[in-house]
Design an enzyme around this catalytic site. Structure first.
Site, PDB file in Angstrom:
ATOM      1  N   ARG A  69       4.240  68.379  20.195  1.00  0.00           N
ATOM      2  CA  ARG A  69       3.009  69.049  20.767  1.00  0.00           C
ATOM      3  C   ARG A  69       1.844  69.343  19.805  1.00  0.00           C
ATOM      4  O   ARG A  69       2.257  69.933  18.521  1.00  0.00           O
ATOM      5  CB  ARG A  69       3.368  70.210  21.405  1.00  0.00           C
ATOM      6  CG  ARG A  69       3.847  70.089  22.942  1.00  0.00           C
ATOM      7  CD  ARG A  69       3.789  71.475  23.655  1.00  0.00           C
ATOM      8  NE  ARG A  69       5.125  72.252  22.956  1.00  0.00           N
ATOM      9  CZ  ARG A  69       4.821  73.321  22.278  1.00  0.00           C
ATOM     10  NH1 ARG A  69       3.602  73.832  21.874  1.00  0.00           N
ATOM     11  NH2 ARG A  69       5.738  73.827  21.893  1.00  0.00           N
ATOM     12  N   TYR A 208       3.006  61.444  23.609  1.00  0.00           N
ATOM     13  CA  TYR A 208       4.225  62.183  23.185  1.00  0.00           C
ATOM     14  C   TYR A 208       4.676  63.623  24.247  1.00  0.00           C
ATOM     15  O   TYR A 208       3.560  64.379  24.146  1.00  0.00           O
ATOM     16  CB  TYR A 208       4.369  62.757  21.855  1.00  0.00           C
ATOM     17  CG  TYR A 208       6.010  62.843  21.411  1.00  0.00           C
ATOM     18  CD1 TYR A 208       6.696  61.860  20.749  1.00  0.00           C
ATOM     19  CD2 TYR A 208       6.533  63.975  21.523  1.00  0.00           C
ATOM     20  CE1 TYR A 208       7.888  61.896  20.407  1.00  0.00           C
ATOM     21  CE2 TYR A 208       7.967  64.119  21.168  1.00  0.00           C
ATOM     22  CZ  TYR A 208       8.446  62.934  20.733  1.00  0.00           C
ATOM     23  OH  TYR A 208       9.718  63.064  20.189  1.00  0.00           O
ATOM     24  N   LYS A 217       4.322  71.206  30.253  1.00  0.00           N
ATOM     25  CA  LYS A 217       3.706  72.512  29.778  1.00  0.00           C
ATOM     26  C   LYS A 217       2.375  72.439  30.288  1.00  0.00           C
ATOM     27  O   LYS A 217       1.864  73.681  30.746  1.00  0.00           O
ATOM     28  CB  LYS A 217       3.676  72.360  28.105  1.00  0.00           C
ATOM     29  CG  LYS A 217       4.939  72.184  27.679  1.00  0.00           C
ATOM     30  CD  LYS A 217       6.011  72.948  27.856  1.00  0.00           C
ATOM     31  CE  LYS A 217       7.159  72.834  26.948  1.00  0.00           C
ATOM     32  NZ  LYS A 217       8.240  73.750  26.980  1.00  0.00           N
ATOM     33  N   HIS A 237       8.343  80.415  30.457  1.00  0.00           N
ATOM     34  CA  HIS A 237       9.032  79.381  29.359  1.00  0.00           C
ATOM     35  C   HIS A 237      10.447  79.733  29.447  1.00  0.00           C
ATOM     36  O   HIS A 237      11.089  80.151  28.329  1.00  0.00           O
ATOM     37  CB  HIS A 237       8.249  79.319  28.307  1.00  0.00           C
ATOM     38  CG  HIS A 237       8.775  78.206  27.278  1.00  0.00           C
ATOM     39  ND1 HIS A 237       8.432  78.471  25.981  1.00  0.00           N
ATOM     40  CD2 HIS A 237       9.168  77.015  27.578  1.00  0.00           C
ATOM     41  CE1 HIS A 237       8.961  77.282  25.335  1.00  0.00           C
ATOM     42  NE2 HIS A 237       9.384  76.477  26.372  1.00  0.00           N
ATOM     43  N   SER A 259       9.989  77.034  21.815  1.00  0.00           N
ATOM     44  CA  SER A 259      10.456  75.594  21.748  1.00  0.00           C
ATOM     45  C   SER A 259      11.270  75.521  20.321  1.00  0.00           C
ATOM     46  O   SER A 259      10.899  76.073  19.409  1.00  0.00           O
ATOM     47  CB  SER A 259       9.354  74.666  21.812  1.00  0.00           C
ATOM     48  OG  SER A 259       8.531  74.898  22.866  1.00  0.00           O
ATOM     49  N   CYS A 261      14.141  76.587  19.961  1.00  0.00           N
ATOM     50  CA  CYS A 261      15.297  77.649  19.576  1.00  0.00           C
ATOM     51  C   CYS A 261      16.449  77.558  20.260  1.00  0.00           C
ATOM     52  O   CYS A 261      17.351  78.541  20.303  1.00  0.00           O
ATOM     53  CB  CYS A 261      14.467  79.020  19.738  1.00  0.00           C
ATOM     54  SG  CYS A 261      13.172  79.439  18.685  1.00  0.00           S
ATOM     55  N   ASP A 284      14.105  74.837  30.607  1.00  0.00           N
ATOM     56  CA  ASP A 284      12.751  75.259  30.185  1.00  0.00           C
ATOM     57  C   ASP A 284      11.844  75.885  30.786  1.00  0.00           C
ATOM     58  O   ASP A 284      11.099  76.749  30.054  1.00  0.00           O
ATOM     59  CB  ASP A 284      12.013  73.801  29.904  1.00  0.00           C
ATOM     60  CG  ASP A 284      11.209  73.746  28.696  1.00  0.00           C
ATOM     61  OD1 ASP A 284      11.038  74.580  27.760  1.00  0.00           O
ATOM     62  OD2 ASP A 284      10.118  72.753  28.929  1.00  0.00           O
ATOM     63  N   ARG A 376      13.695  63.274  20.876  1.00  0.00           N
ATOM     64  CA  ARG A 376      14.134  63.926  22.081  1.00  0.00           C
ATOM     65  C   ARG A 376      15.016  63.066  22.855  1.00  0.00           C
ATOM     66  O   ARG A 376      15.022  61.626  22.856  1.00  0.00           O
ATOM     67  CB  ARG A 376      12.870  64.147  22.895  1.00  0.00           C
ATOM     68  CG  ARG A 376      12.018  65.103  22.316  1.00  0.00           C
ATOM     69  CD  ARG A 376      12.089  66.586  22.784  1.00  0.00           C
ATOM     70  NE  ARG A 376      11.298  67.592  22.012  1.00  0.00           N
ATOM     71  CZ  ARG A 376      11.507  68.852  22.657  1.00  0.00           C
ATOM     72  NH1 ARG A 376      11.914  69.371  23.588  1.00  0.00           N
ATOM     73  NH2 ARG A 376      10.801  69.868  21.932  1.00  0.00           N
TER      74      ARG A 376
HETATM   75  O1  SAT Z   1       6.267  70.504  24.870  1.00  0.00           O
HETATM   76  S1  SAT Z   1       7.205  69.624  24.837  1.00  0.00           S
HETATM   77  O2  SAT Z   1       7.591  69.136  26.231  1.00  0.00           O
HETATM   78  O3  SAT Z   1       6.864  68.396  24.204  1.00  0.00           O
HETATM   79  C1  SAT Z   1       8.530  70.481  24.111  1.00  0.00           C
HETATM   80  C2  SAT Z   1       8.481  71.852  23.902  1.00  0.00           C
HETATM   81  O4  SAT Z   1       7.481  72.044  23.164  1.00  0.00           O
HETATM   82  O5  SAT Z   1       9.196  72.750  24.622  1.00  0.00           O
HETATM   83 MN    MN Z   2       9.728  74.332  26.063  1.00  0.00          MN
END
Ligand code: SAT
Ligand code: MN
Length: 586
Positions: A69, A208, A217, A237, A259, A261, A284, A376
């Site tokens: 990201r 990506y 997101k 989140h 993200s 963690c 998520d 991923r």
């Molecule tokens: O934003 S992504 O889906 O690429 C992954 C993340 O940061 O949780």
């Molecule tokens: Mn996330």
């Protein structure tokens, strides 16, 4: 996009984007398994995907400049700057649109423009929402197929006039006639722009993850958080898990972590404590709302997992390993000589003859990791071996506890219970975490990440804090709030807590607290487990739960400075709460 778009409104929107981007053809993705298989075939032909020995599984390798990201080029374009707050990058919407129109002008030449109608959330849920992503990346379409509900059913609803969020995405590399494509097309100029007022997202240059899969997101957090503020609900989140105790009682928890963690690991934790069971609703994102019975209910808007591969192993996360045994898209992992996948942490010793994520031969002497740290897997949640039976329940699941966790090598204890809702909101607001590879930037740097939403809150975070506070009204049965930290280190820099499967003990303690079965001790920062009531030996308990008052006072001073950036919008109640904590510490 405004609500009540009609059939012709969608058609004319598609036409408008087609005229601007000038693709070779337009395909409306119908979301069938057959259409997905056709896409995969095409992607293999184009060398974007390589078939693996795992059934129906494929590997993609991105370019080195497109691996995570991009927060630096993510914008929230509300009309008024103050609306987006100091937590976001802002650009005046007409100015941003001008820039976008010039970038998107002809950007899809020589490519297929896919239209993906999709739904976020279970069918029939009052909280589910519709979206349309227009993209020139077949890889994005394949990922969206696994991550959302695509195809005829959402399309029909949109054509009948249901409101939707529109997203336009391009990898930003047109193909002139005769020009050969590359496996991972992208552009060095990248931008991800959100228009909360128009319910619209535009993304250019990256293929990506969260930059390109606009349902995730961009929609489900940045746009949806703004919608939630307006609707009195929440878009967070957070993972969602169901936990059953040995007596057969079930409770649901939601947990926010930045993200990288370990949300996916926790969401699919194998709970080895005798008699206990953990089931997964989501890993998520949680959309939540209070219902007439006064309780908070949550749905997972996603249909799949987009999880980090490195660090995943049979020892640590057997459920994840099982989940990705087939029907999985891998991105930027390493490849073994028999066409299977590997990443750091999967096994102690790397296999011989590896090909790294750049597509080059790799061995132990190589300096760089074989798999990109933010490599991923994308997989449908139907593959989840511990999927909760209510994961598609349109009514959602009732949430009894909310956890906030960061990656902090010092200060915050393993688990703390907030005294009340306000104390809990302060816990969320105070969250800091060391940066991970999930976003481009310096790994390890400690930064404020309130509610693990810093990169994802689509409006002024001061207002967001106030929104959270405002939820405590009437006779609502508020979930209890906890802060957790699996990442505390000792003087020698070693993790004190083994984490992973051991985290089950923390979940069980929280459950038992909710049942009134476990005593806690009052401290200036909240309630801690009583020594006898927490299943670790004495010296470890001290290391996990000691409170450094001086360090906390420094933290409070530092937090005041941070919160000051929100000015008038920072709620007075939280300021008071902080002062109360300070007094307790002195
Ligand atoms: O934003 S992504 O889906 O690429 C992954 C993340 O940061 O949780
Ligand atoms: Mn996330």
């Amino acid at each position: 996009m405004p609500s009540n778009k009609t059939d012709s409104a969608l058609a004319s929107y598609i036409e408008k984007i087609r005229e601007l981007t000038k693709p070779e053809s337009v395909v409306v993705f119908d979301g069938t398994p057959l259409a997905y298989q056709e896409l995969l075939k095409e992607l293999v032909l184009k060398k974007t995907l390589e078939p693996l020995s795992r059934e129906n599984s494929f590997l993609a390798r991105s370019t080195p400049d497109d691996v995570a990201r991009l927060e630096e080029v993510t914008f929230i374009c509300s009309k008024v700057r103050e609306e987006v707050g100091p937590n976001n990058r802002w650009q005046e919407p007409t100015k941003m649109k001008e820039e976008l129109y010039s970038r998107f002008n002809g950007c899809m030449q020589g490519r297929v423009m896919y239209v993906i109608p999709y739904r976020m959330g279970p069918k029939g849920s009052p909280l589910s929402k519709l979206g349309v992503e227009i993209t020139d990346s077949a890889y994005v379409v394949a990922n969206m197929y696994l991550m959302t509900t695509t195809g005829k059913e959402p399309l029909l609803a949109i054509e009948e006039g249901a409101p939707y969020v529109a997203g336009v995405h391009s990898v930003g590399r047109s193909l002139l006639s005769g020009e050969e494509d590359v496996p991972w097309p992208s552009n060095s100029y990248k931008v991800i722009a959100h228009f909360p007022e128009e319910r619209e997202i535009w993304s250019f240059g990256s293929g990506y993850g969260g930059n390109a899969l606009l349902g995730k997101k961009c929609f489900a957090l940045r746009i949806a958080s703004k919608m939630a503020e307006e609707e009195g609900s929440l878009a967070e989140h957070m993972l969602i898990i169901g936990i059953t105790n040995p007596k057969g009682k079930k409770r649901y928890f939601a947990a926010a972590f930045p993200s990288g963690c370990g949300k996916t690991n926790l969401a699919l934790l194998q709970m080895d404590l005798p008699g206990w069971k953990l089931e997964c609703v989501g890993d998520d994102i949680a959309w939540m709302w209070f219902k007439e019975d006064g309780r908070l209910y949550a749905i997972n808007p996603e249909q799949g997992f987009f999880g980090i591969a490195p660090g995943t192993s049979m020892a640590i996360s057997p459920h994840i390993m099982k989940m990705i045994e087939k029907d999985t898209l891998f991105t930027n992992v390493a490849e073994t000589k028999d066409k299977d996948v590997w990443w750091e942490g999967m096994t102690k010793e790397p296999p011989e003859d590896l090909i790294d994520w750049h597509g080059k031969r790799w061995d132990k002497s190589s300096k760089e990791a074989a798999a990109q740290p933010n490599a991923r897997f994308t997989v449908s949640k139907t593959r989840c071996p511990i999927l909760d039976p209510n994961s598609d329940n349109p009514h959602g699941v009732p949430i009894d506890a909310i956890l906030f966790g960061g990656r902090r090598s010092s200060l915050t204890p393993l688990v703390v219970e907030a005294r009340d809702w306000r104390g809990g909101v302060l816990m969320g607001a105070s969250l800091s975490s060391e940066k991970t590879a999930a976003a481009v930037g310096k790994v390890g740097e400690l930064r404020h990440d309130p509610f693990a939403m810093l990169p994802f809150c689509g409006y002024n975070m001061g207002d967001y804090f106030a929104h959270w506070l405002s939820l405590a009204k009437g006779s609502r049965i508020l979930p209890k709030i906890y802060s957790v930290n699996w990442f505390r280190k000792d003087e020698d820099g070693r993790f004190i807590w083994p984490g992973y499967k051991e985290n089950a003990k923390v979940l069980a303690w929280i459950f038992e607290r909710l049942e009134g079965e476990k005593e806690a001790i009052e401290t200036p920062i909240g309630l801690l487990p009583k020594k006898e009531a927490f299943p670790v030996e004495g010296s470890l308990y001290e290391k996990l739960f000691s409170i450094d008052k001086k360090a906390y006072l420094r933290e409070i001073a530092e937090l005041r400075e941070y919160f000051a950036i929100f000015g008038e919008r920072f709620p007075r109640e939280l300021e008071e709460e902080l002062t109360l904590m300070e007094k307790r510490l002195l």
